[in-house]
Design an enzyme around this catalytic site. Structure first.
Site, PDB file in Angstrom:
ATOM      1  CD  GLU A 267      -2.687   1.359   2.463  1.00 58.96           C
ATOM      2  OE1 GLU A 267      -3.310   2.418   2.671  1.00 58.96           O
ATOM      3  OE2 GLU A 267      -2.747   0.371   3.215  1.00 58.96           O
ATOM      4  CE  LYS A 399      -4.041 -17.978  13.474  1.00 59.70           C
ATOM      5  NZ  LYS A 399      -3.523 -19.149  12.760  1.00 59.70           N
ATOM      6  CG  ASP A 475      -0.717 -16.688  12.068  1.00 61.34           C
ATOM      7  OD1 ASP A 475      -1.129 -16.286  10.958  1.00 61.34           O
ATOM      8  OD2 ASP A 475      -1.146 -17.724  12.613  1.00 61.34           O
ATOM      9  CG  HIS A 573      -4.041   7.334  -0.154  1.00 62.86           C
ATOM     10  ND1 HIS A 573      -3.714   6.011  -0.140  1.00 62.86           N
ATOM     11  CD2 HIS A 573      -4.215   7.689   1.142  1.00 62.86           C
ATOM     12  CE1 HIS A 573      -3.706   5.562   1.106  1.00 62.86           C
ATOM     13  NE2 HIS A 573      -4.008   6.564   1.905  1.00 62.86           N
TER      14      HIS A 573
END
Length: 588
Positions: A267, A399, A475, A573
């Protein structure tokens, strides 16, 4: 004359040929088809000497009635604790009847349907009843009879094969192995074991995949990676690796130390924005962070015959007098795993037991799971009627967004704060203290509340957490709970300066195990000074990494909120997150 029938032909054996050179392959063909004679009565089926519709009805009834009888009997056995393999003579007869009826129905409806479907697909339009198509007949038993197609008609359309992609391999032996994999005689997952060479296995698997799918993997690199390092712990059946650029934000001034923070992301503007936040924090004297809780959790679910019995185990586990015994049993699994507490929740006769323990420098999921298994085995002696349904009952919770992690914490719980001076807010962040405080209240607090956010009272904590996680071998899926964060902003020093803080109750990180030992991720950990296990104090490296994650989130929150307050979000951006290359030139 029946228009649905072909003109009669002399009967021939299935091995003979007609004048056009085509073999006659007949499926249940009637003994004779004479158009000049009256229509014969319905023929008997192949299974019973009855018309086909009666045979179908009999076998349908037999199949469903026998299936119902067997299910009814098995239900009674389960209720009476009778072994299912103990069968009576009526049950044996029922099973045989079920198999016979199933084979009949499968053979009649399954095979005929598939064959008719394939042949239908090869021709654009025809109807089963009243069709003049030369390849099909319907006899009086309403059975489809296939006849040889004319020489000009291909009964089964040939699907275009995928383009074969062949990359030259190192040896003839490798070519034979690829052929075995594509033909299915050698499982792809067993290549590492069969060959004893992880790199060679990856190359062969990649080539077999390309030839099987007809899709090229050009652009996915395979060279320059240590495939031995991932065997059995990081990734199965590799065919290459994905490149993710790593940027550096910093220096991040945190607790009197400076860190250059690696961030793996695709990004644009993310690293630049975090770097600006680090600059503002550094110019204001740095940030400070505190670890206020540290414990990984695992919560199995067990079941009893009654809720009363489940509550007895709950009282036993939560009794302080029993904790020392349970701790001894739990701590046998590891040198570093130490039980901290047990929290129980009930749902009827089901009990969810949430164990929490310290795990040293490891993230600790495997460590706590082994300790939990030891305790469950120990409890089985005093609670023999306890049925362990699952080692994880989602009360952990791993998660997944969960209030239990937001409220009770999981992994490292960290709060990080800084005071940004007024002149820094104006010069570096290009906004004002009042604007930031107002925006934080309306966006991060009120806006998230209206949205029903769970742990999401921040601008973009997940962005920074994910980037640091990927760079350091954590992770990535645990970004879900690790990004739980509430950002607070307040005007201090008579309204001149800005106090900003991020509170993150469930950062799940480790500096050993998993992907942390891979070369690239290990290098990023080394850059932060937290590589491997700490020799001075067990667990201090993972604690420091959690503090760095929180400090990086603080910098990212500060910069993004300033950009939004100043109205620079879209402009930045468009500058950093848009390619300036000539796409037409690149494509050519």
């Amino acid at each position: 004359m029946d228009t649905r029938r072909r003109p009669p032909k002399p009967r021939r054996s299935t091995s003979s040929q007609d004048g056009g050179g085509h073999h006659l392959h007949q499926k249940r063909l009637p003994p004779s088809i004479d158009n000049s004679s009256p229509s014969p009565p319905p023929k008997a089926s192949d299974a019973l000497p009855l018309p086909l519709y009666l045979t179908n009805a009999i076998f349908f009834t037999l199949f469903f009635s026998v299936a119902y009888y067997l299910l009814y009997r098995w239900r009674d056995k389960i209720r009476n604790s009778t072994p299912l393999h103990v069968v009576t003579f009526p049950e044996i007869a029922a099973i045989i009847s079920l198999m016979a009826s199933f084979i009949y129905l499968l053979g009649f409806f399954g095979i005929d349907f598939v064959q008719s479907f394939i042949t239908r697909s090869s021709h654009d339009a025809w109807e089963l009843e009243g069709s003049d198509h030369p390849n099909f007949l319907i006899n009086k038993d309403h059975r489809l009879v296939t006849c040889p197609p004319p020489a000009s008609i291909d009964p089964i359309p040939k699907l275009p094969n995928p383009e074969t992609i062949i990359t030259p391999l190192a040896s003839v032996e490798d070519e034979e192995i690829v052929k075995s994999v594509t033909e299915g005689t050698l499982p792809s997952y067993s290549l590492e074991t069969k060959l004893g060479d992880c790199k060679r296995a990856a190359v062969i698997r990649r080539e077999a995949l390309q030839r099987t799918t007809g899709r090229s993997l050009e652009g996915l690199p395979i060279e320059g990676f240590d495939y031995d390092s991932i065997l059995g712990q990081c990734c199965e059946m590799p065919v290459g690796y994905v490149q993710i650029p790593v940027g550096i934000a910093g220096p991040l001034s945190l607790n009197g130390m400076e860190f250059m923070v690696p961030m793996a992301t695709t990004e644009g503007c993310l690293v630049a924005s975090t770097n600006r936040g680090c600059k503002a924090i550094y110019a204001s004297g740095g940030a400070s962070s505190v670890l206020y809780a540290d414990g990984m959790t695992r919560a199995p679910v067990v079941r009893f015959e009654t809720a009363k019995r489940a509550s007895e185990l709950k009282f036993f586990l939560e009794d302080p007098d029993n904790f020392d015994t349970l701790s001894i049993v739990f701590n046998r699994s590891s040198r570093f795993g130490r039980l901290q507490g047990i929290q129980c929740a009930m749902a009827g006769k089901n009990l969810y037991i949430r164990f929490k323990c310290s795990t040293g420098d490891a993230m600790g999921m495997n460590m706590v799971s082994k300790g939990v298994q030891n305790v469950l085995d120990f409890l089985q002696a005093d609670f023999p009627d306890m049925e362990v349904i699952g080692l994880s009952g989602n009360y952990c919770s791993d998660k997944k967004p969960a209030a239990v992690n937001w409220i009770g914490g999981r992994g490292k719980s960290v709060v990080c704060e800084a005071i940004i001076k007024e002149e820094i807010v104006k010069k570096v962040l290009k906004t004002s203290v009042a604007s930031l405080v107002e925006l934080n209240m309306l966006k991060n607090l009120a806006g998230s509340a209206i949205a029903g956010a769970l742990g999401g009272f921040n601008a973009h904590a997940s962005n920074i957490v994910s980037a640091v996680f990927i760079a350091t071998g954590q992770d990535p899926a645990q970004n879900v709970e690790s990004s739980n964060c509430i950002t607070m902003m307040e005007a201090v020093n008579d309204g001149k300066d800005l106090h900003i803080s991020v509170t993150m109750p469930s950062i799940e990180v480790g500096t050993v195990g998993g992907g942390t030992q891979l070369a690239s991720q290990s290098a990023c950990l080394n850059l932060l000074g937290v590589k491997g296990a700490s020799r001075e104090a067990a667990g201090s490296n993972s604690v420091l990494l959690a503090n760095i994650v929180a400090g990086s989130v603080l910098a990212g929150e500060l910069s993004l909120m300033a950009a939004i307050a100043q109205g620079q979000l879209v402009k930045s951006h468009m500058k950093y997150n848009r390619s300036s290359k000539d796409i037409s030139t690149v494509a050519s």
